[in-house]
Design an enzyme around this catalytic site. Structure first.
Site, mmCIF file in Angstrom:
data_model
loop_
_atom_site.group_PDB
_atom_site.id
_atom_site.type_symbol
_atom_site.label_atom_id
_atom_site.label_comp_id
_atom_site.label_asym_id
_atom_site.label_seq_id
_atom_site.Cartn_x
_atom_site.Cartn_y
_atom_site.Cartn_z
ATOM 1 N N ARG A 108 0.861 -1.036 -0.078
ATOM 2 C CA ARG A 108 0.047 -0.337 -0.013
ATOM 3 C C ARG A 108 0.789 0.994 0.206
ATOM 4 N NH1 ARG A 108 -5.073 -2.191 -1.406
ATOM 5 N NH2 ARG A 108 -5.464 -4.032 0.247
ATOM 6 N N PHE A 109 0.669 2.190 -0.931
ATOM 7 C CA PHE A 109 1.384 3.391 -0.905
ATOM 8 C C PHE A 109 0.490 4.549 -1.213
ATOM 9 C CE2 PHE A 109 4.944 5.908 -3.327
ATOM 10 C CZ PHE A 109 5.475 6.176 -2.122
ATOM 11 N N ASP A 120 -11.884 -9.537 -5.271
ATOM 12 C CA ASP A 120 -13.221 -9.004 -4.956
ATOM 13 C C ASP A 120 -13.993 -9.177 -6.174
ATOM 14 O OD1 ASP A 120 -12.520 -8.742 -2.308
ATOM 15 O OD2 ASP A 120 -11.737 -6.493 -2.764
ATOM 16 N N LYS A 154 -34.597 -28.345 10.373
ATOM 17 C CA LYS A 154 -33.400 -27.912 9.933
ATOM 18 C C LYS A 154 -32.097 -28.052 11.285
ATOM 19 C CE LYS A 154 -31.591 -25.711 6.742
ATOM 20 N NZ LYS A 154 -31.238 -26.484 5.675
ATOM 21 N N LYS A 155 -31.099 -28.728 11.096
ATOM 22 C CA LYS A 155 -30.313 -28.972 12.255
ATOM 23 C C LYS A 155 -29.257 -27.852 12.288
ATOM 24 C CE LYS A 155 -30.068 -33.867 12.619
ATOM 25 N NZ LYS A 155 -29.325 -35.201 12.270
ATOM 26 N N GLN A 206 -8.521 -16.160 2.205
ATOM 27 C CA GLN A 206 -8.947 -16.001 0.719
ATOM 28 C C GLN A 206 -8.166 -15.801 -0.280
ATOM 29 O OE1 GLN A 206 -13.322 -14.413 1.570
ATOM 30 N NE2 GLN A 206 -12.049 -13.831 3.211
#
Length: 320
Positions: A73-74, A128, A214-215, A252
């Protein structure tokens, strides 16, 4: 015709960036150009960390995640004096054009350099999938597989404990990664920037599932929408079911790129070189309907918007 080009990776890393760099380098060398790698993005460009690359420089990188050129990052690159120094460094090496691989922030840097008279081509590299002018960005499908794998594992343990699980997915202001992983992972509810957060509807949906026997339930949530742990507490209070939040985070961004991302990155890298040879500058490449395309980079940033996949949101609603 240009004789020397540079290539850098910028912003958050994405699986397939190495394949894109490889595509740029080998396509350029095959066409008789010299290629220089800039290390650590715009920061390295400003600090003159520039090195000539060969075919062997990109050997054995196509299957590696991350970016061997590094990224940083700059924010100082917003300063015109900093950009002027960067251009001076490029010219010192005889570099006449630059390929920038990254997301929207990286495109902004390329746009600024283009406005200062230095031709740049942008390649969309971000998990993304939020860059305009392309159906898919490099790294998106690899990240999608990573998220689906996590959801599958959460489903196992959630079912064992009759638990509700929230899985927070990256994406910033774009819900594509959350949407597609929710469909593929069989999630019960989805919260993205496109859907918004509707707590009453969420609780009603979960209670309906509990009533039907539903479990478990899995809620897919795009980052920045709300605090995942606070939402988990709210759901537990409202339903009486144990609820846990899992923030997938930077996992991710890692891992070996899928075949699709490797091929997409290779195509985009070679296409960027082709455009530079044709004398193009200030463009960004993309893939639309499986064909390589290019757009004005300024127009892509300022005017183009990614379409919302209403058909997939409707599908998700039916399947959930």
């Amino acid at each position: 015709m240009i004789k020397k080009i540079g290539v850098l990776t910028s912003g958050g890393d994405a699986p397939g960036m190495n394949a894109a760099v490889r595509g740029v380098v080998r396509a350029a060398l095959s066409d008789g150009l010299e290629v220089y790698g800039i290390y650590d993005g715009y920061q390295g460009l400003h600090q003159n960390r520039i090195e000539k690359l060969s075919r062997t420089s990109v050997s054995d990188v196509i299957n590696r995640g991350g970016t061997f050129l590094g990224s940083a990052r700059f924010p100082e690159f917003k300063d015109e004096k900093v950009r002027a120094q960067a251009i001076q460094n490029l010219k010192m090496h005889g570099i006449e054009a630059l390929v920038v691989i990254g997301g929207d922030g990286s495109y902004m840097g390329a746009k600024k350099l283009t406005e200062m008279g230095f031709p740049c081509i942008g390649i969309p590299g971000t998990i993304d999938n939020d860059v305009a002018g392309t159906d898919y960005t490099i790294g998106y499908f690899t990240a999608l597989n990573t998220v689906i794998d996590a959801i599958d594992r959460l489903r196992d343990t959630s079912s064992s404990h009759q638990r509700i699980s929230i899985v927070e997915v990256m994406g910033r202001h774009c819900g594509d990664l959350t949407l597609m992983s929710a469909i593929a992972g069989g999630c019960e509810y989805i919260i993205t920037p496109e859907t918004g957060l509707h707590k009453e509807e969420l609780i009603a949906k979960i209670k309906e599932g509990i009533y039907k026997g539903k479990k478990h339930a899995i809620v897919a949530l795009t980052e920045l929408m709300t605090d995942a742990n606070e939402l988990a507490k709210y759901i537990e209070d409202e339903t009486g079911r144990e609820t846990r939040a899992t923030v997938l985070g930077h996992i991710q961004r890692g891992g070996q790129p899928t075949a699709f991302d490797r091929i997409l990155a290779s195509r985009m890298g070679a296409y960027a070189v082709e455009l530079l040879i044709q004398g193009e500058g200030g463009r960004c490449v993309g893939v639309q309907n499986e064909k390589m395309v290019h757009h004005d980079i300024i127009d892509a940033i300022e005017n183009m918007k990614r379409p919302v996949r209403k058909d997939l949101y409707e599908l998700a609603d039916k399947l959930f």
